[in-house]
Design a protein around this motif. Structure first.
Motif, PDB file in Angstrom:
ATOM      1  N   ALA A 158       0.225  -0.906  -0.428  1.00  0.00           N
ATOM      2  CA  ALA A 158       0.554  -0.329  -0.524  1.00  0.00           C
ATOM      3  C   ALA A 158       1.136   1.479  -0.235  1.00  0.00           C
ATOM      4  O   ALA A 158       0.425   1.823  -0.478  1.00  0.00           O
ATOM      5  CB  ALA A 158      -0.858  -0.073   0.767  1.00  0.00           C
ATOM      6  N   SER A 159       1.963   1.397   0.582  1.00  0.00           N
ATOM      7  CA  SER A 159       2.850   2.643   0.749  1.00  0.00           C
ATOM      8  C   SER A 159       3.324   2.814  -0.852  1.00  0.00           C
ATOM      9  O   SER A 159       4.266   3.702  -1.024  1.00  0.00           O
ATOM     10  CB  SER A 159       3.982   2.585   1.621  1.00  0.00           C
ATOM     11  N   GLY A 160       3.782   1.689  -1.176  1.00  0.00           N
ATOM     12  CA  GLY A 160       4.270   2.635  -2.895  1.00  0.00           C
ATOM     13  C   GLY A 160       3.049   3.287  -3.636  1.00  0.00           C
ATOM     14  O   GLY A 160       2.551   2.959  -3.358  1.00  0.00           O
ATOM     15  N   GLY A 161       4.086   2.787  -5.245  1.00  0.00           N
ATOM     16  CA  GLY A 161       3.487   3.707  -6.349  1.00  0.00           C
ATOM     17  C   GLY A 161       2.233   3.571  -6.461  1.00  0.00           C
ATOM     18  O   GLY A 161       0.985   3.837  -6.557  1.00  0.00           O
ATOM     19  N   VAL A 162       2.229   2.041  -6.631  1.00  0.00           N
ATOM     20  CA  VAL A 162       0.156   1.781  -6.991  1.00  0.00           C
ATOM     21  C   VAL A 162      -0.549   1.911  -6.141  1.00  0.00           C
ATOM     22  O   VAL A 162      -1.628   1.918  -6.492  1.00  0.00           O
ATOM     23  CB  VAL A 162       0.910   0.168  -7.349  1.00  0.00           C
ATOM     24  N   GLY A 163       0.406   1.277  -4.924  1.00  0.00           N
ATOM     25  CA  GLY A 163      -0.723   0.917  -3.834  1.00  0.00           C
ATOM     26  C   GLY A 163      -1.282   2.363  -3.440  1.00  0.00           C
ATOM     27  O   GLY A 163      -2.737   2.658  -3.022  1.00  0.00           O
ATOM     28  N   SER A 164      -0.115   3.624  -2.957  1.00  0.00           N
ATOM     29  CA  SER A 164      -0.404   4.852  -2.948  1.00  0.00           C
ATOM     30  C   SER A 164      -1.856   5.801  -3.657  1.00  0.00           C
ATOM     31  O   SER A 164      -3.031   5.732  -3.382  1.00  0.00           O
ATOM     32  CB  SER A 164       0.604   5.766  -3.191  1.00  0.00           C
ATOM     33  N   VAL A 165      -1.835   4.995  -5.467  1.00  0.00           N
ATOM     34  CA  VAL A 165      -2.892   6.082  -5.973  1.00  0.00           C
ATOM     35  C   VAL A 165      -4.546   5.064  -5.753  1.00  0.00           C
ATOM     36  O   VAL A 165      -5.040   5.342  -5.767  1.00  0.00           O
ATOM     37  CB  VAL A 165      -2.168   5.577  -7.444  1.00  0.00           C
ATOM     38  N   ALA A 166      -4.049   3.708  -5.825  1.00  0.00           N
ATOM     39  CA  ALA A 166      -5.199   2.731  -5.733  1.00  0.00           C
ATOM     40  C   ALA A 166      -6.141   3.447  -4.121  1.00  0.00           C
ATOM     41  O   ALA A 166      -7.200   3.131  -4.651  1.00  0.00           O
ATOM     42  CB  ALA A 166      -4.754   1.339  -5.696  1.00  0.00           C
ATOM     43  N   ILE A 167      -5.433   3.339  -2.841  1.00  0.00           N
ATOM     44  CA  ILE A 167      -6.224   3.582  -2.274  1.00  0.00           C
ATOM     45  C   ILE A 167      -7.109   4.814  -2.671  1.00  0.00           C
ATOM     46  O   ILE A 167      -7.543   4.689  -2.277  1.00  0.00           O
ATOM     47  CB  ILE A 167      -5.375   4.095  -1.090  1.00  0.00           C
ATOM     48  N   ALA A 168      -6.058   6.625  -3.100  1.00  0.00           N
ATOM     49  CA  ALA A 168      -6.514   7.646  -3.463  1.00  0.00           C
ATOM     50  C   ALA A 168      -7.589   7.198  -4.150  1.00  0.00           C
ATOM     51  O   ALA A 168      -9.036   7.612  -4.460  1.00  0.00           O
ATOM     52  CB  ALA A 168      -5.712   8.313  -3.947  1.00  0.00           C
ATOM     53  N   ILE A 169      -8.489   6.454  -6.058  1.00  0.00           N
ATOM     54  CA  ILE A 169      -8.840   5.978  -6.344  1.00  0.00           C
ATOM     55  C   ILE A 169      -9.739   5.497  -6.003  1.00  0.00           C
ATOM     56  O   ILE A 169     -11.054   6.472  -5.836  1.00  0.00           O
ATOM     57  CB  ILE A 169      -8.490   5.258  -8.147  1.00  0.00           C
ATOM     58  N   LEU A 170      -9.436   4.632  -5.034  1.00  0.00           N
ATOM     59  CA  LEU A 170     -11.142   3.742  -4.759  1.00  0.00           C
ATOM     60  C   LEU A 170     -11.662   4.472  -3.670  1.00  0.00           C
ATOM     61  O   LEU A 170     -12.452   4.395  -3.120  1.00  0.00           O
ATOM     62  CB  LEU A 170     -10.454   2.235  -3.847  1.00  0.00           C
ATOM     63  N   SER A 171     -10.479   4.876  -3.031  1.00  0.00           N
ATOM     64  CA  SER A 171     -11.448   5.311  -1.805  1.00  0.00           C
ATOM     65  C   SER A 171     -12.692   6.825  -2.359  1.00  0.00           C
ATOM     66  O   SER A 171     -13.530   7.312  -1.647  1.00  0.00           O
ATOM     67  CB  SER A 171     -10.815   5.981  -0.571  1.00  0.00           C
ATOM     68  N   GLY A 172     -11.619   7.725  -3.142  1.00  0.00           N
ATOM     69  CA  GLY A 172     -12.574   8.604  -4.090  1.00  0.00           C
ATOM     70  C   GLY A 172     -13.953   8.487  -4.760  1.00  0.00           C
ATOM     71  O   GLY A 172     -14.833   8.653  -4.741  1.00  0.00           O
ATOM     72  N   TRP A 173     -14.107   6.967  -5.322  1.00  0.00           N
ATOM     73  CA  TRP A 173     -15.284   6.214  -5.578  1.00  0.00           C
ATOM     74  C   TRP A 173     -15.778   5.789  -4.524  1.00  0.00           C
ATOM     75  O   TRP A 173     -16.817   5.309  -5.457  1.00  0.00           O
ATOM     76  CB  TRP A 173     -14.814   4.960  -7.021  1.00  0.00           C
ATOM     77  N   GLY A 174     -15.457   5.921  -3.686  1.00  0.00           N
ATOM     78  CA  GLY A 174     -16.064   5.591  -2.087  1.00  0.00           C
ATOM     79  C   GLY A 174     -16.434   3.827  -1.517  1.00  0.00           C
ATOM     80  O   GLY A 174     -16.814   3.498  -0.870  1.00  0.00           O
ATOM     81  N   ILE A 314      13.769   2.151  -4.453  1.00  0.00           N
ATOM     82  CA  ILE A 314      13.157   1.947  -4.238  1.00  0.00           C
ATOM     83  C   ILE A 314      12.933   0.358  -4.152  1.00  0.00           C
ATOM     84  O   ILE A 314      11.709  -0.808  -3.792  1.00  0.00           O
ATOM     85  CB  ILE A 314      12.462   2.458  -5.453  1.00  0.00           C
ATOM     86  N   ILE A 315      14.394  -0.265  -4.766  1.00  0.00           N
ATOM     87  CA  ILE A 315      14.334  -2.193  -4.295  1.00  0.00           C
ATOM     88  C   ILE A 315      14.155  -2.221  -3.378  1.00  0.00           C
ATOM     89  O   ILE A 315      13.534  -2.951  -2.594  1.00  0.00           O
ATOM     90  CB  ILE A 315      15.282  -2.115  -5.046  1.00  0.00           C
ATOM     91  N   GLU A 316      14.459  -1.575  -1.752  1.00  0.00           N
ATOM     92  CA  GLU A 316      14.677  -1.638  -0.947  1.00  0.00           C
ATOM     93  C   GLU A 316      13.469  -1.530  -0.613  1.00  0.00           C
ATOM     94  O   GLU A 316      13.509  -1.761   0.967  1.00  0.00           O
ATOM     95  CB  GLU A 316      16.310  -1.507  -0.666  1.00  0.00           C
ATOM     96  N   GLY A 317      12.918  -0.716  -0.927  1.00  0.00           N
ATOM     97  CA  GLY A 317      11.507  -0.755  -0.321  1.00  0.00           C
ATOM     98  C   GLY A 317      11.527   0.509   0.813  1.00  0.00           C
ATOM     99  O   GLY A 317      10.856   1.047   1.565  1.00  0.00           O
ATOM    100  N   LYS A 318      12.346   1.518   0.545  1.00  0.00           N
ATOM    101  CA  LYS A 318      12.842   2.493   1.047  1.00  0.00           C
ATOM    102  C   LYS A 318      11.263   3.776   0.517  1.00  0.00           C
ATOM    103  O   LYS A 318      11.900   5.127   1.445  1.00  0.00           O
ATOM    104  CB  LYS A 318      14.468   3.366   1.274  1.00  0.00           C
ATOM    105  N   VAL A 319      10.754   3.991  -0.085  1.00  0.00           N
ATOM    106  CA  VAL A 319      10.063   5.013  -1.045  1.00  0.00           C
ATOM    107  C   VAL A 319       8.827   5.063  -1.202  1.00  0.00           C
ATOM    108  O   VAL A 319       7.880   3.814  -1.117  1.00  0.00           O
ATOM    109  CB  VAL A 319      10.416   4.733  -2.687  1.00  0.00           C
TER     110      VAL A 319
END
Length: 329
Positions: A158-174, A314-319
């Protein structure tokens, strides 16, 4: 001359990545549109390419960067003219065709899509392949009949790029979104994006039973391996799981039980070779449905030189979230 990150393969098989200068004569000849890159980004695949952690690059030397946004400066392609604003994602760019972590690139016009009206190059790259993939995943859930009233949606990584944007999109859709992360210290950040709840990725990352307590109406998984298998095992009858990443691994050590006993559906989400019409639809929805304030909150701008060290992070999960590369700074 223009600035670029250039990758070379050493005799011992390691990758040499450095910031250098190239000229137009070094750009690929198999392209019909020359572009000025204003912004690029660092995705997980770019991190693999720059660090050499995985054999992403198949042609040497290579300019990495699977994403780019800017303007056309020369074109022999009928759909593109000088001054047109574009977005590029995928198509093997940065792997077999020189990419966009540079101030200039030569690409095939059929790979480009028009940048949505009013969207800046920086915003487009704050979204990048990660955000575009998140939208493809979210659209797939909707198209498969998963509505905001169907139940909870799990987003892994969830804290990565895909996850972060997915949360924003889906929560925005309700939708009610539950975020899975290995960084519980980021819980407030994830909730600010719209997550209703946050769980520890350890709940999903080890081997589990083929069938578990039903919870998820839908899943956006960017992790793979045991995490994906456990998400499948916890998906409710008739639910939908989208798979778009492999941060934990490419393996799928699971069972057919969720499919034949609960009738769930597993959908693969490919952003690299997605048809142009699908890309345009996703980007248009990103332009209208993604909260700009939430996107700003997950975006960090870096220079072209900084991209070299951030690739390892980003490979080490620090981003957290998205890294936008200003190739002109």
């Amino acid at each position: 001359m223009f600035n670029a990150i250039l990758l070379n393969k050493n005799e011992d098989g390691t990758t040499d990545a450095r910031l250098t200068q190239l000229d137009d004569a070094q750009l690929p000849v198999d392209g019909d549109v020359t572009v000025r890159i204003d912004y690029s980004t660092i995705n997980y695949k770019d991190g693999l390419a720059i660090t050499g952690k995985s054999p992403v690059v198949r042609k040497w030397p290579m300019v990495p960067g699977i994403d780019g946004a800017g303007e056309v400066i020369a074109s022999s392609h009928p759909e593109w003219k000088v001054g047109d604003a574009f977005v590029l994602n995928g198509w093997g760019v940065g792997e077999v065709h020189m990419g966009c972590l540079a101030q200039r690139a030569r690409l095939k016009g059929e790979w480009l899509i028009p940048r949505p009206a009013g969207m800046s190059a920086k915003t487009a790259m704050a979204i990048g392949t990660a955000g575009y993939t998140a939208m493809l995943s979210a659209m797939a859930l909707q198209e498969q009949g998963v509505s905001k009233d169907s139940g909870e949606i799990l987003v892994t990584g969830a804290s990565g790029g895909v996850g972060s944007v997915a949360i924003a999109i889906l929560s925005g859709w309700g939708y009610r979104v539950v975020a899975s992360t290995g960084k519980l210290a980021e819980a407030d950040y994830l909730k600010s994006l719209g997550a209703a709840d946050v769980i520890d990725r350890a709940e999903l990352s080890a081997a589990g039973k083929p069938l578990q307590k039903e919870r998820w109406a839908g899943v956006v998984d960017a992790v793979g391996s045991h995490t994906l298998v456990n998400a499948l095992a916890q998906t409710r009858y008739g639910g939908v799981v989208t798979a778009c990443g492999l941060a934990q691994g490419m393996d799928l050590p699971g069972s057919v039980a969720p499919f034949i006993l609960r009738g769930i559906r597993l959908l693969g989400i490919d952003s690299v070779m997605a048809p142009k019409a699908r890309r345009i639809a996703a980007w248009q929805r990103l332009a209208t449905d993604l909260d700009a304030a939430k996107l700003d909150a997950i975006t960090h701008e870096i220079t072209l030189a900084e991209a070299l060290s951030k690739a390892r992070d980003i490979i080490e999960g620090k981003v957290r979230g998205r890294l936008v590369v200003n190739v002109n700074s």
